[in-house]
Design an enzyme around this catalytic site. Structure first.
Site, PDB file in Angstrom:
ATOM      1  N   HIS A 107     -10.326  -4.678   2.364  1.00 17.31           N
ATOM      2  CA  HIS A 107      -8.819  -4.193   1.708  1.00 17.31           C
ATOM      3  C   HIS A 107      -8.028  -5.230   1.398  1.00 17.31           C
ATOM      4  CE1 HIS A 107      -8.599  -3.787   5.995  1.00 17.31           C
ATOM      5  NE2 HIS A 107      -7.351  -3.999   5.868  1.00 17.31           N
ATOM      6  N   HIS A 109      -3.733  -5.617   1.185  1.00 19.42           N
ATOM      7  CA  HIS A 109      -2.460  -5.514   1.313  1.00 19.42           C
ATOM      8  C   HIS A 109      -1.267  -5.758   0.268  1.00 19.42           C
ATOM      9  CE1 HIS A 109      -3.039  -4.054   5.657  1.00 19.42           C
ATOM     10  NE2 HIS A 109      -3.977  -5.197   5.765  1.00 19.42           N
TER      11      HIS A 109
END
Ligand code: 5GP
Length: 145
Positions: A107, A109
């Site tokens: 992922h 951020h």
């Protein structure tokens, strides 16, 4: 050893992708999903994940999914900057627990930074539900506008 290992289908982001866990969704297409971080380190902290790449980190994702992921990261970063007008924005990605990774589905951020504001502690304080809901509405409107 958290940099190496087997992808766990029961990780929280895999559950979010399958609709088994909730999220404050911001954007979704065939390949990528973006939502608010539940434990935001700043106002507007977002996460962007690939939906069809069972990759724990940057070293495991294929180029095609990485390209699609990063295209959405830039699109969402632009929307965050336009809507929230931070003084700066961090775009970060951690690989392995010693590097700060706590969820082992790759992922990215997006963390807006505001003049004079210190960064909150990583993955610690759950955001207020009403505030997250209002923020979600603002960002969704901006993304779709
Ligand atoms: P990492 O530490 O792996 O780079 O980042 C994982 C992020 O996921 C953290 O910023 C943490 O706050 C966030 N997070 C953990 N659990 C959940 C959850 O259930 N929902 C959402 N939206 N974010 C989560």
């Amino acid at each position: 050893m958290s940099l190496h290992g087997t992808y766990d289908e029961q990780n929280i982001f895999a559950k979010i992708i399958r609709g088994e866990a909730p999220c404050y969704k911001l954007y979704e297409d065939e390949d990528v999903l973006a939502f608010l971080d539940l434990f935001p380190q700043s106002y507007g902290h977002c996460l962007v994940i690939p939906k069809h790449a069972p990759a724990r980190n940057l070293l495991e994702i294929d180029d095609a999914n990485l390209a699609k992921l990063m295209a959405v990261v830039r699109k969402l970063t632009q929307a965050v900057v336009d809507e929230l007008e931070p003084a700066g924005v961090q775009v970060a990605q951690f690989n392995g627990a010693p590097a700060g990774q706590t969820v082992f589905h790759i992922h990215v951020h997006i963390v807006p930074r505001y003049e004079g504001d210190k960064l909150g502690i990583h993955a610690t304080h759950q955001g207020d539900a009403e505030e997250l809901k209002a923020l979600q509405a603002r960002l969704v409107k901006r993304i779709n506008g």
